[in-house]
Design a protein around this motif. Structure first.
Motif, PDB file in Angstrom:
ATOM      1  N   ARG A 223       0.801  -1.216   0.000  1.00 16.61           N
ATOM      2  CA  ARG A 223       0.000   0.000   0.000  1.00 16.61           C
ATOM      3  C   ARG A 223       0.835   1.268   0.000  1.00 16.61           C
ATOM      4  O   ARG A 223       0.413   2.294  -0.548  1.00 16.61           O
ATOM      5  CB  ARG A 223      -0.935   0.015   1.221  1.00 16.61           C
ATOM      6  N   HIS A 224       2.034   1.212   0.618  1.00 15.25           N
ATOM      7  CA  HIS A 224       2.717   2.477   0.887  1.00 15.25           C
ATOM      8  C   HIS A 224       4.177   2.554   0.465  1.00 15.25           C
ATOM      9  O   HIS A 224       4.759   3.644   0.502  1.00 15.25           O
ATOM     10  CB  HIS A 224       2.657   2.769   2.397  1.00 15.25           C
ATOM     11  N   ALA A 297       7.719   2.028   3.429  1.00 11.89           N
ATOM     12  CA  ALA A 297       6.279   2.161   3.678  1.00 11.89           C
ATOM     13  C   ALA A 297       6.013   3.088   4.862  1.00 11.89           C
ATOM     14  O   ALA A 297       5.139   3.962   4.803  1.00 11.89           O
ATOM     15  CB  ALA A 297       5.666   0.790   3.936  1.00 11.89           C
ATOM     16  N   HIS A 300       6.749   6.738   4.028  1.00  7.24           N
ATOM     17  CA  HIS A 300       5.677   7.294   3.199  1.00  7.24           C
ATOM     18  C   HIS A 300       4.458   7.622   4.052  1.00  7.24           C
ATOM     19  O   HIS A 300       3.835   8.681   3.909  1.00  7.24           O
ATOM     20  CB  HIS A 300       5.301   6.318   2.088  1.00  7.24           C
ATOM     21  N   LEU A 301       4.110   6.716   4.959  1.00  7.33           N
ATOM     22  CA  LEU A 301       2.978   6.969   5.853  1.00  7.33           C
ATOM     23  C   LEU A 301       3.207   8.218   6.692  1.00  7.33           C
ATOM     24  O   LEU A 301       2.316   9.066   6.831  1.00  7.33           O
ATOM     25  CB  LEU A 301       2.769   5.768   6.772  1.00  7.33           C
TER      26      LEU A 301
END
Length: 317
Positions: A223-224, A297, A300-301
């Motif tokens: 997702r990230h 990830a 990025h979050l």
């Protein structure tokens, strides 16, 4: 969405904890299920340590509901304590207390063989050593031994391998994985994201006392973490390789420049590109792979969650 599985070892709803005007944990929801290794990840100040301290009853929350092994960590502290094992960031023992004495002091009737645990973590020869004489890494290993000594149902580990050399880290990881295989539930707070990838079936990313997202490490990376990239030299001239690569599963883009090809897409493209090159009987010596990881990830979050009141993302529950 809240998970309502019936095998919850830890259930946290609406947890809030402040120190003065500073909110450290902000209406946090959290579940840990039997037999899981769950990792709490996030930058310093995310509220991870305060959360696990509340779960253990070491800090009284300002608001919210906590149930740990069907007990209230504050009201039922005496009943809960024998069921928990913990190794915390600020753990300490009296300087003059010897390693063997610590084992005898903490052991209950349910205790494992302390000498076997000391040997497993490379501390057998330090049994008569005083706590003050231990190195930082040795102290970490001793606290892990004490956390595991009494066969706890839930083990809470905060910065588990801080100060350990690579070999010792791997030994500790193997011991934690064995705990999971034996049915023990583990809640792990860590800044070592390779550790979270190696050990955790589920990770929970936190910022400013809230959950940003959660899932398996692979789910958070998907997702990230961005795309995977495979680069290699192929040379000039007519060739259908680039057009073939564009049709492979998971490929988002293929670029060509200066005789080099770059394939971008989901992590699976690495295997598919490799298989295509092998099929053609030519694997370039300069082949380079850039694989997105859990660190990417998380970064990025954190970069996208500029508002402390960021809503819970798709995977969080």
């Amino acid at each position: 969405m809240t998970n309502h599985r019936s095998d919850a070892v830890v259930t946290v709803r609406g947890l809030r904890k402040s120190y003065g005007s500073r909110v450290v944990v902000d209406h946090l929801d959290l579940d840990v299920h039997a037999g899981e290794i769950v990792g709490l990840i996030g930058a310093n100040g995310a509220g991870k340590t305060t959360t696990v301290e509340c779960i253990q009853g070491l800090r009284r929350p300002d608001a919210g509901m906590l149930r740990v092994l069907d007990l209230d960590p504050v009201r039922d502290a005496d009943r809960l304590r024998p069921l928990l094992g913990s190794q915390l960031q600020d753990s300490a023992l009296p300087d003059r207390l010897r390693v063997g004495e610590a084992i005898e002091l903490f052991a209950t009737a349910r205790a494992r063989n302390g000498d076997e645990l000391l040997a497993r973590f490379g501390l057998a020869e330090r049994r008569r050593s005083a706590f003050a004489a231990l190195s930082g890494g040795e102290r970490q290993r001793l606290f892990l031994v004490l956390a595991l000594l009494n066969r706890p149902r839930l083990v809470i580990l905060d910065e588990l391998t801080q100060g350990l050399d690579p070999s010792a880290r791997r030994d500790v990881w193997a011991a934690v994985a064995q705990l999971r295989d034996e049915g023990t539930t583990v809640l792990l707070v860590t800044h070592e994201l390779d550790e979270a990838e190696a050990l955790c079936g589920r990770v929970i990313a936190m910022r400013a006392g809230r959950v940003l997202d959660q899932g398996t490490p692979a789910e958070l990376m998907a997702r990230h973490a961005g795309r995977a990239t495979v680069r290699f030299g192929w040379g000039a001239g007519p060739d259908d390789l680039a057009s073939t690569l564009r049709r492979l599963p998971g490929v988002a883009d293929v670029t060509e420049a200066g005789g080099r090809i770059a394939v971008h897409g989901e992590r699976q493209v690495i295997a598919h590109v490799g298989a295509e090159l092998v099929r053609r009987g030519r694997v370039p010596a300069d082949l380079d792979v850039d694989v997105p990881d859990l660190e990417a990830a998380l970064l990025h979050l954190l970069d996208t969650a500029t508002n402390p009141a960021v809503p819970v993302l798709t995977g969080a529950r």
